[in-house]
Scaffold this motif. Structure first.
Motif, PDB file in Angstrom:
ATOM      1  N   VAL A   1      -7.634  -4.858   0.424  1.00  0.00           N
ATOM      2  CA  VAL A   1      -7.645  -3.396   0.292  1.00  0.00           C
ATOM      3  C   VAL A   1      -8.554  -2.854   1.379  1.00  0.00           C
ATOM      4  CG1 VAL A   1      -8.193  -1.447  -1.209  1.00  0.00           C
ATOM      5  CG2 VAL A   1      -7.210  -3.545  -2.180  1.00  0.00           C
ATOM      6  N   PHE A   2      -7.968  -2.141   2.320  1.00  0.00           N
ATOM      7  CA  PHE A   2      -8.677  -1.696   3.516  1.00  0.00           C
ATOM      8  C   PHE A   2      -9.440  -0.405   3.254  1.00  0.00           C
ATOM      9  CE2 PHE A   2      -8.953   0.690   7.492  1.00  0.00           C
ATOM     10  CZ  PHE A   2      -9.522  -0.256   8.328  1.00  0.00           C
ATOM     11  N   PHE A   3     -10.593  -0.296   3.902  1.00  0.00           N
ATOM     12  CA  PHE A   3     -11.392   0.930   3.925  1.00  0.00           C
ATOM     13  C   PHE A   3     -12.120   0.929   5.258  1.00  0.00           C
ATOM     14  CE2 PHE A   3     -14.879   3.763   3.152  1.00  0.00           C
ATOM     15  CZ  PHE A   3     -14.511   4.596   2.105  1.00  0.00           C
TER      16      PHE A   3
ATOM     17  N   PRO B   1      -1.371  -4.744  -6.607  1.00  0.00           N
ATOM     18  CA  PRO B   1      -2.127  -4.640  -7.863  1.00  0.00           C
ATOM     19  C   PRO B   1      -3.638  -4.573  -7.646  1.00  0.00           C
ATOM     20  CG  PRO B   1      -0.363  -6.259  -8.087  1.00  0.00           C
ATOM     21  CD  PRO B   1      -0.424  -5.888  -6.631  1.00  0.00           C
ATOM     22  N   MET B   2      -4.165  -5.264  -6.631  1.00  0.00           N
ATOM     23  CA  MET B   2      -5.593  -5.206  -6.378  1.00  0.00           C
ATOM     24  C   MET B   2      -6.016  -3.808  -5.948  1.00  0.00           C
ATOM     25  SD  MET B   2      -8.439  -6.722  -6.593  1.00  0.00           S
ATOM     26  CE  MET B   2      -8.007  -8.450  -6.792  1.00  0.00           C
ATOM     27  N   ALA B   3      -5.177  -3.124  -5.189  1.00  0.00           N
ATOM     28  CA  ALA B   3      -5.487  -1.746  -4.804  1.00  0.00           C
ATOM     29  C   ALA B   3      -5.573  -0.845  -6.038  1.00  0.00           C
ATOM     30  CB  ALA B   3      -4.427  -1.218  -3.838  1.00  0.00           C
ATOM     31  N   LEU B   4      -4.677  -1.039  -6.985  1.00  0.00           N
ATOM     32  CA  LEU B   4      -4.692  -0.226  -8.194  1.00  0.00           C
ATOM     33  C   LEU B   4      -5.940  -0.504  -9.026  1.00  0.00           C
ATOM     34  CD1 LEU B   4      -0.919  -0.523  -9.194  1.00  0.00           C
ATOM     35  CD2 LEU B   4      -2.041   1.309  -7.903  1.00  0.00           C
ATOM     36  N   ARG B   5      -6.373  -1.753  -9.054  1.00  0.00           N
ATOM     37  CA  ARG B   5      -7.596  -2.089  -9.787  1.00  0.00           C
ATOM     38  C   ARG B   5      -8.825  -1.475  -9.116  1.00  0.00           C
ATOM     39  NH1 ARG B   5      -7.341  -8.451 -10.597  1.00  0.00           N
ATOM     40  NH2 ARG B   5      -9.452  -8.042 -11.391  1.00  0.00           N
TER      41      ARG B   5
ATOM     42  N   ALA C   1       0.704  -6.520   3.670  1.00  0.00           N
ATOM     43  CA  ALA C   1       1.023  -5.178   3.136  1.00  0.00           C
ATOM     44  C   ALA C   1       0.000  -4.132   3.532  1.00  0.00           C
ATOM     45  CB  ALA C   1       1.153  -5.252   1.623  1.00  0.00           C
ATOM     46  N   TYR C   2      -1.292  -4.501   3.604  1.00  0.00           N
ATOM     47  CA  TYR C   2      -2.319  -3.508   3.902  1.00  0.00           C
ATOM     48  C   TYR C   2      -2.334  -3.122   5.383  1.00  0.00           C
ATOM     49  CZ  TYR C   2      -5.292  -6.997   6.208  1.00  0.00           C
ATOM     50  OH  TYR C   2      -5.785  -7.944   7.081  1.00  0.00           O
ATOM     51  N   ARG C   3      -1.571  -3.845   6.211  1.00  0.00           N
ATOM     52  CA  ARG C   3      -1.644  -3.656   7.661  1.00  0.00           C
ATOM     53  C   ARG C   3      -0.296  -3.344   8.310  1.00  0.00           C
ATOM     54  NH1 ARG C   3      -4.678  -5.024  12.197  1.00  0.00           N
ATOM     55  NH2 ARG C   3      -3.547  -6.059  13.871  1.00  0.00           N
ATOM     56  N   HIS C   4       0.786  -3.842   7.736  1.00  0.00           N
ATOM     57  CA  HIS C   4       2.096  -3.798   8.391  1.00  0.00           C
ATOM     58  C   HIS C   4       2.803  -2.473   8.151  1.00  0.00           C
ATOM     59  CE1 HIS C   4       5.660  -5.298  10.282  1.00  0.00           C
ATOM     60  NE2 HIS C   4       6.378  -5.262   9.185  1.00  0.00           N
TER      61      HIS C   4
END
Length: 324
Positions: free
Chosen positions: A121-123, A178-182, A228-231
């Motif tokens: 999960v990027f920030f 799912p990790m982003a949602l958490r 998914a977080y980059r493409h």
């Protein structure tokens, strides 16, 4: 504890992990912890300095993500982090699997450095620019926001900024990770906003109805590993942003707005994202504006074979409003 924090994490192990993140975040807020996340290259350069090999304080542990001695992080929060494997053993020391960063007065938990896992999960700097664009829009827009969506919410930063400014709005935080949602649920609890339900959705496919405001900060690189977080898909990563424009415009209320922050590759003097998006936004019933907020981001990508034809990558904000 905000009940929504457990919604994306139904099993006991995941709930324990998320609760440990929340408790640590609350302690950091109480201690006025502050860290600004930089680009991966700047992060790497800082950590490569000899004097930065070992953490000396909380910013080093949870910001710079450096190894640390157990004595540096005592207490119940640290025990919970170890028990729930938020911390992992590292060469006789410990290291955190997550980072905490400030965005204004809010605190956000997100993936540790480097963000290499498929569910990272990027920030980072893009998040700050995205939030600033949303805040500027909310300051000037007179259209009421009753329903909103943050497509590809990641850490939940966009959704939480809206939810904090429009407490009566229902703001859906959407992601396929799912990790982003958490993380979004934890961050909403830290921000004390309860109008941000995280929801699994591929763009807007998992939602119904129309929205007064849709925001998105999608990945915009063409990633050979398709993480998914980059493409961002084909056309040097601009394809996903165009798909978002296409879907979002069909789901705006009259007077509703799409605010899209993204990166766009320039090839032979042509902005590839705008070239593809213009046929969608130059239609009766819509007005739009477009601006570069940074003319040169991720310049190191130009050294790769994938971007051998690109002149530069620019950060841009597209705003499209439905007029009727």
């Amino acid at each position: 504890m905000n009940q929504s924090i457990t919604q994306p994490a139904p099993d006991d192990e995941a709930r324990g992990y998320d609760l440990a993140l929340l408790q640590m975040g609350r302690k950091l807020l109480a201690d006025d912890y502050r860290f600004t996340t930089v680009t991966p290259l700047t992060h790497q350069r800082n950590n490569s300095r000899a004097q930065n090999a070992i953490a000396r304080d909380m910013r080093d542990i949870f910001g710079w993500n450096r190894p640390f001695d157990a004595a540096l992080l005592p207490g119940a929060e640290a025990a919970a982090l170890r028990q729930n494997q938020v911390l992992r053993a590292h060469a006789g020391q410990w290291i955190s699997n997550v980072r905490y960063s400030r965005l204004g007065e809010r605190l956000f938990v997100h993936s540790g450095f480097p963000t290499q896992a498929a569910d990272s999960v990027f920030f980072g700097p893009d998040t700050y620019r995205f939030a600033q664009a949303i805040e500027a829009h909310l300051r000037t827009s007179t259209h009421p926001v009753r329903t909103a969506a943050d497509i590809g919410c990641g850490s939940g930063a966009g959704a939480i900024v809206i939810a904090g400014a429009r407490r009566q709005a229902q703001v859906q935080a959407l992601d396929i990770n799912p990790m982003a949602l958490r993380f979004t649920a934890v961050n909403a609890a830290l921000a004390q906003v309860d109008n941000v339900p995280p929801r699994y959705s591929d763009l807007l496919s998992g939602t119904s109805g129309e929205f007064d405001l849709i925001v998105a900060n999608p990945p915009y690189m063409q990633d050979t590993q398709k993480r998914a977080y980059r493409h961002g898909g084909d056309r040097l990563g601009s394809e996903l942003a165009v798909r978002i424009v296409e879907q979002a415009l069909e789901r705006l209320t009259p007077g509703g707005t799409l605010l899209l922050y993204t990166g766009t590759p320039w090839v032979d003097g042509t902005d590839l994202f705008l070239e593809s998006a213009q046929p969608l936004i130059e239609k009766p019933g819509f007005t739009w504006s477009y601006r570069e907020v940074d003319p040169d981001v991720f310049g190191e990508e130009l050294e790769s074979d994938t971007y051998a034809c690109a002149e530069r990558i620019a950060a841009v904000v597209l705003t499209v409003t439905r007029t009727c």
